[in-house]
Design a protein around this motif. Structure first.
Motif, PDB file in Angstrom:
ATOM      1  N   LEU A 395       0.728  -1.017   0.086  1.00  0.00           N
ATOM      2  CA  LEU A 395       0.088  -0.100   0.097  1.00  0.00           C
ATOM      3  C   LEU A 395       0.887   1.306  -0.004  1.00  0.00           C
ATOM      4  O   LEU A 395       0.364   2.352  -0.337  1.00  0.00           O
ATOM      5  CB  LEU A 395      -0.926   0.269   1.323  1.00  0.00           C
ATOM      6  N   CYS A 396       1.974   1.217   0.264  1.00  0.00           N
ATOM      7  CA  CYS A 396       2.815   2.348   0.668  1.00  0.00           C
ATOM      8  C   CYS A 396       3.115   3.177  -0.638  1.00  0.00           C
ATOM      9  O   CYS A 396       3.346   4.496  -0.342  1.00  0.00           O
ATOM     10  CB  CYS A 396       4.278   1.940   1.271  1.00  0.00           C
ATOM     11  N   ALA A 397       3.107   2.765  -1.709  1.00  0.00           N
ATOM     12  CA  ALA A 397       3.129   3.756  -2.839  1.00  0.00           C
ATOM     13  C   ALA A 397       1.721   4.319  -3.326  1.00  0.00           C
ATOM     14  O   ALA A 397       1.774   5.338  -4.272  1.00  0.00           O
ATOM     15  CB  ALA A 397       3.459   2.898  -4.208  1.00  0.00           C
ATOM     16  N   LEU A 398       0.599   4.253  -2.734  1.00  0.00           N
ATOM     17  CA  LEU A 398      -0.638   4.770  -2.842  1.00  0.00           C
ATOM     18  C   LEU A 398      -1.218   5.929  -2.284  1.00  0.00           C
ATOM     19  O   LEU A 398      -0.734   6.286  -1.084  1.00  0.00           O
ATOM     20  CB  LEU A 398      -1.679   3.559  -2.553  1.00  0.00           C
ATOM     21  N   ARG A 399      -1.771   7.049  -2.981  1.00  0.00           N
ATOM     22  CA  ARG A 399      -2.451   8.057  -2.368  1.00  0.00           C
ATOM     23  C   ARG A 399      -3.793   7.737  -1.471  1.00  0.00           C
ATOM     24  O   ARG A 399      -3.999   6.517  -1.642  1.00  0.00           O
ATOM     25  CB  ARG A 399      -2.857   9.074  -3.527  1.00  0.00           C
ATOM     26  N   SER A 400      -4.310   8.450  -0.623  1.00  0.00           N
ATOM     27  CA  SER A 400      -5.217   8.258   0.227  1.00  0.00           C
ATOM     28  C   SER A 400      -6.661   7.747  -0.833  1.00  0.00           C
ATOM     29  O   SER A 400      -6.994   6.674  -0.419  1.00  0.00           O
ATOM     30  CB  SER A 400      -5.510   9.340   0.889  1.00  0.00           C
ATOM     31  N   ASP A 401      -6.552   8.461  -1.988  1.00  0.00           N
ATOM     32  CA  ASP A 401      -7.856   8.144  -2.623  1.00  0.00           C
ATOM     33  C   ASP A 401      -7.570   6.727  -3.497  1.00  0.00           C
ATOM     34  O   ASP A 401      -8.582   6.484  -4.250  1.00  0.00           O
ATOM     35  CB  ASP A 401      -8.098   9.207  -3.602  1.00  0.00           C
ATOM     36  N   GLN A 402      -6.572   6.268  -3.493  1.00  0.00           N
ATOM     37  CA  GLN A 402      -6.066   4.897  -4.001  1.00  0.00           C
ATOM     38  C   GLN A 402      -6.108   3.725  -3.037  1.00  0.00           C
ATOM     39  O   GLN A 402      -5.928   2.588  -3.439  1.00  0.00           O
ATOM     40  CB  GLN A 402      -4.918   4.862  -4.810  1.00  0.00           C
ATOM     41  N   LEU A 403      -6.181   4.057  -1.741  1.00  0.00           N
ATOM     42  CA  LEU A 403      -5.953   3.197  -0.740  1.00  0.00           C
ATOM     43  C   LEU A 403      -7.050   2.066  -0.682  1.00  0.00           C
ATOM     44  O   LEU A 403      -6.641   0.736  -0.543  1.00  0.00           O
ATOM     45  CB  LEU A 403      -5.829   3.529   0.745  1.00  0.00           C
ATOM     46  N   LEU A 404      -8.072   2.211  -1.033  1.00  0.00           N
ATOM     47  CA  LEU A 404      -9.139   0.995  -0.958  1.00  0.00           C
ATOM     48  C   LEU A 404      -8.893   0.158  -2.318  1.00  0.00           C
ATOM     49  O   LEU A 404      -9.203  -0.888  -2.183  1.00  0.00           O
ATOM     50  CB  LEU A 404     -10.439   1.619  -1.101  1.00  0.00           C
ATOM     51  N   ASP A 405      -8.598   0.689  -3.364  1.00  0.00           N
ATOM     52  CA  ASP A 405      -8.197   0.021  -4.587  1.00  0.00           C
ATOM     53  C   ASP A 405      -7.055  -0.912  -4.203  1.00  0.00           C
ATOM     54  O   ASP A 405      -7.015  -2.229  -4.401  1.00  0.00           O
ATOM     55  CB  ASP A 405      -7.916   1.073  -5.741  1.00  0.00           C
ATOM     56  N   GLY A 406      -6.111  -0.483  -3.594  1.00  0.00           N
ATOM     57  CA  GLY A 406      -4.879  -1.341  -2.943  1.00  0.00           C
ATOM     58  C   GLY A 406      -5.247  -2.445  -2.101  1.00  0.00           C
ATOM     59  O   GLY A 406      -4.755  -3.619  -2.191  1.00  0.00           O
ATOM     60  N   LEU A 407      -6.090  -1.925  -1.265  1.00  0.00           N
ATOM     61  CA  LEU A 407      -6.641  -2.898  -0.064  1.00  0.00           C
ATOM     62  C   LEU A 407      -7.338  -4.023  -0.832  1.00  0.00           C
ATOM     63  O   LEU A 407      -7.083  -5.245  -0.644  1.00  0.00           O
ATOM     64  CB  LEU A 407      -7.452  -2.326   0.984  1.00  0.00           C
ATOM     65  N   VAL A 408      -8.247  -3.747  -1.841  1.00  0.00           N
ATOM     66  CA  VAL A 408      -9.100  -4.886  -2.367  1.00  0.00           C
ATOM     67  C   VAL A 408      -8.395  -5.728  -3.362  1.00  0.00           C
ATOM     68  O   VAL A 408      -8.267  -6.865  -3.420  1.00  0.00           O
ATOM     69  CB  VAL A 408     -10.302  -4.212  -2.975  1.00  0.00           C
ATOM     70  N   PHE A 409      -7.342  -4.971  -4.241  1.00  0.00           N
ATOM     71  CA  PHE A 409      -6.697  -5.678  -5.339  1.00  0.00           C
ATOM     72  C   PHE A 409      -5.230  -6.186  -5.182  1.00  0.00           C
ATOM     73  O   PHE A 409      -4.846  -6.815  -6.060  1.00  0.00           O
ATOM     74  CB  PHE A 409      -6.813  -4.941  -6.755  1.00  0.00           C
ATOM     75  N   ALA A 410      -4.467  -5.437  -3.991  1.00  0.00           N
ATOM     76  CA  ALA A 410      -3.242  -5.741  -4.122  1.00  0.00           C
ATOM     77  C   ALA A 410      -2.604  -6.366  -2.483  1.00  0.00           C
ATOM     78  O   ALA A 410      -1.622  -6.592  -2.459  1.00  0.00           O
ATOM     79  CB  ALA A 410      -2.408  -4.425  -4.406  1.00  0.00           C
ATOM     80  N   ALA A 411      -3.548  -6.202  -1.831  1.00  0.00           N
ATOM     81  CA  ALA A 411      -3.038  -6.383  -0.240  1.00  0.00           C
ATOM     82  C   ALA A 411      -3.826  -7.701   0.193  1.00  0.00           C
ATOM     83  O   ALA A 411      -4.752  -8.320  -0.586  1.00  0.00           O
ATOM     84  CB  ALA A 411      -3.561  -5.170   0.484  1.00  0.00           C
ATOM     85  N   LYS A 412      -3.073  -8.294   1.269  1.00  0.00           N
ATOM     86  CA  LYS A 412      -3.866  -9.565   2.099  1.00  0.00           C
ATOM     87  C   LYS A 412      -4.333  -8.827   3.364  1.00  0.00           C
ATOM     88  O   LYS A 412      -3.982  -7.771   3.918  1.00  0.00           O
ATOM     89  CB  LYS A 412      -2.652 -10.439   2.284  1.00  0.00           C
ATOM     90  N   ASP A 413      -4.963  -9.744   4.132  1.00  0.00           N
ATOM     91  CA  ASP A 413      -5.434  -9.219   5.225  1.00  0.00           C
ATOM     92  C   ASP A 413      -4.735  -8.998   6.359  1.00  0.00           C
ATOM     93  O   ASP A 413      -5.017  -8.330   7.334  1.00  0.00           O
ATOM     94  CB  ASP A 413      -6.435 -10.343   5.874  1.00  0.00           C
ATOM     95  N   HIS A 414      -3.406  -9.221   6.286  1.00  0.00           N
ATOM     96  CA  HIS A 414      -2.498  -8.893   7.234  1.00  0.00           C
ATOM     97  C   HIS A 414      -2.004  -7.369   7.422  1.00  0.00           C
ATOM     98  O   HIS A 414      -1.340  -6.971   8.239  1.00  0.00           O
ATOM     99  CB  HIS A 414      -1.082  -9.940   7.275  1.00  0.00           C
ATOM    100  N   VAL A 415      -2.701  -6.470   6.703  1.00  0.00           N
ATOM    101  CA  VAL A 415      -2.320  -5.249   6.706  1.00  0.00           C
ATOM    102  C   VAL A 415      -3.310  -4.549   7.719  1.00  0.00           C
ATOM    103  O   VAL A 415      -3.020  -3.674   8.237  1.00  0.00           O
ATOM    104  CB  VAL A 415      -2.763  -4.424   5.197  1.00  0.00           C
ATOM    105  N   VAL A 416      -4.508  -5.570   8.271  1.00  0.00           N
ATOM    106  CA  VAL A 416      -4.894  -5.104   9.454  1.00  0.00           C
ATOM    107  C   VAL A 416      -4.229  -5.139  10.765  1.00  0.00           C
ATOM    108  O   VAL A 416      -3.699  -6.141  11.221  1.00  0.00           O
ATOM    109  CB  VAL A 416      -6.185  -6.194   9.232  1.00  0.00           C
ATOM    110  N   THR A 417      -4.255  -3.976  11.288  1.00  0.00           N
ATOM    111  CA  THR A 417      -3.272  -3.747  12.744  1.00  0.00           C
ATOM    112  C   THR A 417      -4.538  -3.840  13.941  1.00  0.00           C
ATOM    113  O   THR A 417      -4.043  -4.499  14.911  1.00  0.00           O
ATOM    114  CB  THR A 417      -2.703  -2.653  12.551  1.00  0.00           C
ATOM    115  N   ASP A 418      -5.843  -3.357  13.956  1.00  0.00           N
ATOM    116  CA  ASP A 418      -6.552  -3.199  14.846  1.00  0.00           C
ATOM    117  C   ASP A 418      -7.975  -3.342  14.388  1.00  0.00           C
ATOM    118  O   ASP A 418      -8.384  -2.864  13.169  1.00  0.00           O
ATOM    119  CB  ASP A 418      -6.272  -1.843  15.643  1.00  0.00           C
ATOM    120  N   LEU A 419      -8.790  -3.855  15.291  1.00  0.00           N
ATOM    121  CA  LEU A 419     -10.317  -4.010  14.971  1.00  0.00           C
ATOM    122  C   LEU A 419     -11.071  -3.954  16.265  1.00  0.00           C
ATOM    123  O   LEU A 419     -10.778  -4.163  17.490  1.00  0.00           O
ATOM    124  CB  LEU A 419     -10.624  -5.397  14.174  1.00  0.00           C
TER     125      LEU A 419
END
Length: 453
Positions: A395-419
């Motif tokens: 996710l680190c290369a993405l702007r705020s407005d791209q973060l959800l695209d990165g989360l859905v298409f490029a990331a895994k669930d381990h980017v979750v830190t807290d819930l």
């Protein structure tokens, strides 16, 4: 208690340096452009947490057991036969231990709540437990162990097929008539008092196959308010059976004969005509989509573009729990549309971010389906919140407005830190606070289950 986020997604857009104050499990105040105060929990990026709107928790223990091809053509129906044999050996203690692990995994993946579509009610021989709602109680105890927000959905399962066919032996643990089912629901509602106030109890007529028109009308009228979930049009064979027995396709029949509105959630709704899709969207009901399970069982893809263009609400669930991953559910939902339509960026109306459309749509639709006042970060909403780390390499290369695209298409669930589930801080530093005990109990339960199989 307060959370300080470097950035947070509000209904109005992104806010920086946001302080979120919580009171009694709800969001009390939002203050942007401030600094953290002593004692605040500091996170990177804060999002509304999703609801997992459809779970059969016990099936998690089957994951990986049904991926061996048998002679002939494997399908949902061959998988179902294996599932029936598996259920014959589950004890109440094992049901609880499995559900606790499932709910832990959901929270670590970013889900704050779950709709448990619960049809395992009785002893293996079909006789009720001394307390009719014994296994519902076990689901609630698992929710208490994990702190997840629970919408419990006891299932009315009376018949083996359209035309009131008698239950098969493998379905004996599921069966109730309407009167006994209503007693079970009453017991579950009494047990809800032992859980936090955000717990809900609804009902789930299993499907048009497993109930009858008269029973469906009776149970919906008897239960008054609250969520109503139903399996609908998952398989072509189901569509054909309902059409032959009731004179209309499942979604067509339900919309014409039941008071379907915003408290209904139609699970799967996979095989619909264009007219059915638009009419369902107009009803206000939520489409309960389970893309990982639907792909695993070979169900087919949902009619997404027509539904979204008609303004339909949707959410996602992990259903059989073969894989519990929030990012995979959203990713496969979009990719199934791309594979069918030979196109890209399908599930968005007009122009815009597909990731944000999927994530935010599932957040509000899932909350609606579970009867939770959640789905957005706003004062008065339940504090169903998830934090992700935008510094992760995905996710680190993405702007705020791209973060959800990165989360859905490029990331895994381990980017979750807290819930947080209704303000209960259950995942910290990527790990559930009760992980060790719950995993240990699960391993013990599985060892005993495997010895009996």
């Amino acid at each position: 208690m307060a959370i300080f986020a470097n950035r947070a997604l509000l209904a109005t857009g992104w806010a920086d340096n946001l302080r979120v104050e919580l009171e009694e499990g709800c969001i009390a105040r939002l203050t942007p452009n401030v600094t953290a105060q002593p004692g605040d929990t500091h996170v990177d990026t804060l999002l509304p947490a999703l609801a997992n709107l459809h779970s059969h928790a016990f099936q998690r223990a089957m994951a990986g057991m049904t991926e061996y091809r048998l002679a002939g053509r494997d399908s949902f129906w061959t998988w179902r036969d294996l599932m029936y044999r598996f259920t014959a050996h589950l004890s109440p203690e094992q049901v609880q231990a499995i559900a606790a692990l499932v709910y832990l995994e959901m929270q670590e993946a970013g889900y704050a709540s779950v709709g448990e579509f619960h049809y395992l009610h009785h002893r293996p021989d079909g006789q009720p437990y001394d307390r009719l709602a014994e296994l519902s109680d076990r689901i609630m105890e698992a929710a208490a162990e994990t702190g997840i927000g629970l919408t419990h959905l006891p299932v009315l399962y009376s018949y083996a097929g359209v035309g009131e066919k008698p239950l098969e032996p493998g379905q004996a643990r599921f069966g109730n008539d309407v009167d006994r089912f209503c007693t079970l629901v009453d017991q579950a509602r009494d047990a809800r008092a032992t859980l936090p106030g955000d717990c809900r109890v609804g009902i789930a007529p299993h499907s048009l196959r497993a109930t009858s028109p008269a029973d469906l009308a009776q149970v919906v009228a008897a239960q008054g308010t609250g969520p109503i979930h139903i399996h609908i049009a998952e398989q072509p064979k189901e569509v054909a059976e309902v059409q032959a027995g009731l004179g209309a396709r499942p979604v067509e029949w339900l919309l014409a004969n039941a008071p379907v509105d915003a408290r209904w959630c139609l699970i799967h709704a996979t095989h619909m005509t264009e007219d059915e899709t638009r009419t369902m969207a107009a009803s206000g009901a939520v489409a309960g989509l389970c893309p990982v399970t639907e792909a695993n069982l070979g169900d087919g893809p949902f009619n997404g573009p027509t539904y979204l263009n008609a303004g339909g609400a949707f959410g996602v669930g992990s259903d059989s729990n073969v894989l519990i991953s929030l990012t995979e559910e959203l990713r496969i939902l979009e990719y199934s549309q791309r594979l069918r339509d030979l196109s890209r960026n399908v599930l968005v109306v007009g122009e815009g971010s597909v990731g944000q459309t999927l994530y935010c749509g599932a957040a509000t639709g899932g909350a609606q389906a579970l009867g939770r006042n959640a789905g957005e970060i706003a004062p008065g909403q339940l504090a169903d919140l998830v934090a992700i780390d935008s510094r992760n390499p995905a996710l680190c290369a993405l702007r705020s407005d791209q973060l959800l695209d990165g989360l859905v298409f490029a990331a895994k669930d381990h980017v979750v830190t807290d819930l947080w589930s209704a303000g209960r801080h259950q995942v910290q530093n990527g790990r559930h606070v009760n992980r060790d005990r719950i995993v240990s109990n699960y391993r013990t339960a599985i060892a005993g289950l495997l010895a009996d199989l």
